[in-house]
Design an enzyme around this catalytic site. Structure first.
Site, PDB file in Angstrom:
ATOM      1  N   ALA A  55      38.761  41.923  27.372  1.00  0.00           N
ATOM      2  CA  ALA A  55      37.340  41.653  26.961  1.00  0.00           C
ATOM      3  C   ALA A  55      36.821  42.916  26.520  1.00  0.00           C
ATOM      4  CB  ALA A  55      36.508  40.976  28.154  1.00  0.00           C
ATOM      5  N   HIS A  63      35.234  50.381  26.452  1.00  0.00           N
ATOM      6  CA  HIS A  63      36.598  50.694  26.701  1.00  0.00           C
ATOM      7  C   HIS A  63      37.314  51.238  25.446  1.00  0.00           C
ATOM      8  CE1 HIS A  63      36.128  46.540  28.762  1.00  0.00           C
ATOM      9  NE2 HIS A  63      36.939  47.309  29.306  1.00  0.00           N
ATOM     10  N   ASP A 121      32.240  52.362  36.493  1.00  0.00           N
ATOM     11  CA  ASP A 121      32.522  51.729  37.893  1.00  0.00           C
ATOM     12  C   ASP A 121      33.023  52.961  38.895  1.00  0.00           C
ATOM     13  OD1 ASP A 121      33.244  48.754  37.541  1.00  0.00           O
ATOM     14  OD2 ASP A 121      33.869  49.727  35.455  1.00  0.00           O
TER      15      ASP A 121
HETATM   16  O1  PAF Z   1      37.844  48.427  35.846  1.00  0.00           O
HETATM   17  C1  PAF Z   1      38.759  47.519  35.524  1.00  0.00           C
HETATM   18  O2  PAF Z   1      38.446  46.905  34.577  1.00  0.00           O
HETATM   19  C2  PAF Z   1      39.642  46.994  36.614  1.00  0.00           C
HETATM   20  O3  PAF Z   1      39.183  47.150  37.847  1.00  0.00           O
HETATM   21  C3  PAF Z   1      40.899  47.779  36.674  1.00  0.00           C
HETATM   22  C4  PAF Z   1      40.775  49.268  36.958  1.00  0.00           C
HETATM   23  C5  PAF Z   1      41.576  47.632  35.119  1.00  0.00           C
HETATM   24  C6  PAF Z   1      42.068  47.082  37.757  1.00  0.00           C
HETATM   25  O4  PAF Z   1      42.024  46.047  37.585  1.00  0.00           O
END
Ligand code: PAF
Length: 290
Positions: free
Chosen positions: A41, A46, A160
């Site tokens: 997604a 990203h 995060d």
């Molecule tokens: O931040 C995320 O997308 C997820 O927590 C990760 C680091 C890919 C682990 O599944």
């Protein structure tokens, strides 16, 4: 104006064996490898991680895996957005070299019985309190991704923030030879942090959502100016709830350990403000440096 031709999609491998074979060629040539772990997604946030990865290493591997062990029983695992085709197009444009796309059986084969149980920043009463077991799942899957890819560096979003500190600590504690890098949060014009979960927001919830960033920014400024931390946070909590959010927490913590701020005046840690709150069916998190 003619549209620029799309670059070809990166190669996709689905097993650890195929992944290691693909990586061994690069290793032979002594090419450095960056890993960007994702759950797909993909959004501009990203893609900014991939851009940083490209600047920091010769080859970029992106993993896409919606990791079941980090979702609680009442969380959004089944409805988590899955947009593989669009993700691969975005990764082509971003210049990723390889995509690791395992399924749940590859990551957790029958008989899988070794989960990590991080403490330290994973047990400080923030997201860990509201998502029990979440960081066990994150630490376990990221450790598996690290040992599968053995990257020189790995890039995670600052968004995060607790996750980032948990992963840094896990990599250090397990002597995993990877440099963990946090990348700046990418925001909408009105301050809302980009997140794959923003697609769940109704128009009214979306209009209310920037209050989180607004409160973080105002609170950071007030704390930096010397206002008492608890008074600032109480004001911020009230503002967030007034917009219709159910607040999980708004806290000021030691930026490195995420421990509560002590009273010792001689100890002046860097401070990070962290917030988590739910509006409608959507839980949002955000954070800000003081
Ligand atoms: O931040 C995320 O997308 C997820 O927590 C990760 C680091 C890919 C682990 O599944």
């Amino acid at each position: 104006m003619a549209k620029a031709a799309r670059k070809s999609r990166p190669r996709v491998v689905k097993t650890v064996k195929a992944l290691r074979e693909a990586l061994s060629e690069w290793r032979k040539r002594k090419q450095t490898i960056a890993l960007v772990p994702t759950m797909g997604a993909l959004h501009t946030g990203h893609i900014s991680l991939v851009a940083l990865a490209k600047k920091s290493a010769k080859k970029v591997v992106v993993s896409i895996f919606v990791n079941p062990t980090q979702f609680g029983p009442n969380e959004d695992f089944t409805r988590y957005p899955r947009t593989l085709d669009a993700d691969l197009d975005k990764l082509a444009d971003a210049g990723a070299d390889l995509v690791f796309l395992p399924d749940a059986k590859e990551m957790y084969p029958d008989g899988f019985s070794t989960m990590l149980k991080p403490s330290g920043p994973a047990a400080v009463g923030l997201d860990d309190k509201f998502r029990p077991g979440h960081f066990d799942g994150v630490a376990t899957v990221v450790a598996k991704l690290f040992t599968s890819v053995m990257p020189d560096i790995a890039i995670f979003g600052d968004k995060d923030y607790q996750q980032l500190q948990v992963i840094r600590t896990m990599a250090r504690d397990l002597h995993l030879p990877v440099k963990v890098i946090g990348a700046p949060i990418v925001r909408e014009k009105d301050g809302l942090a980009l997140s794959s979960r923003n697609v769940y927001l109704s128009p009214a919830d979306r209009a209310a959502a920037p209050v989180l960033h607004r409160v973080l920014k105002e609170s950071a400024k007030a704390i930096a100016a010397g206002e008492p931390v608890e008074a600032v946070l109480s004001r911020g909590r009230a503002k967030i709830m007034a917009e219709g959010f159910k607040l999980d927490y708004l806290e000021a913590r030691d930026a490195a350990t995420l421990a509560k701020l002590g009273d010792e005046p001689q100890r002046k840690p860097k401070v990070r403000l962290l917030v988590a709150a739910k509006i409608g069916k959507t839980r949002l998190i955000d954070n800000f440096a003081v």
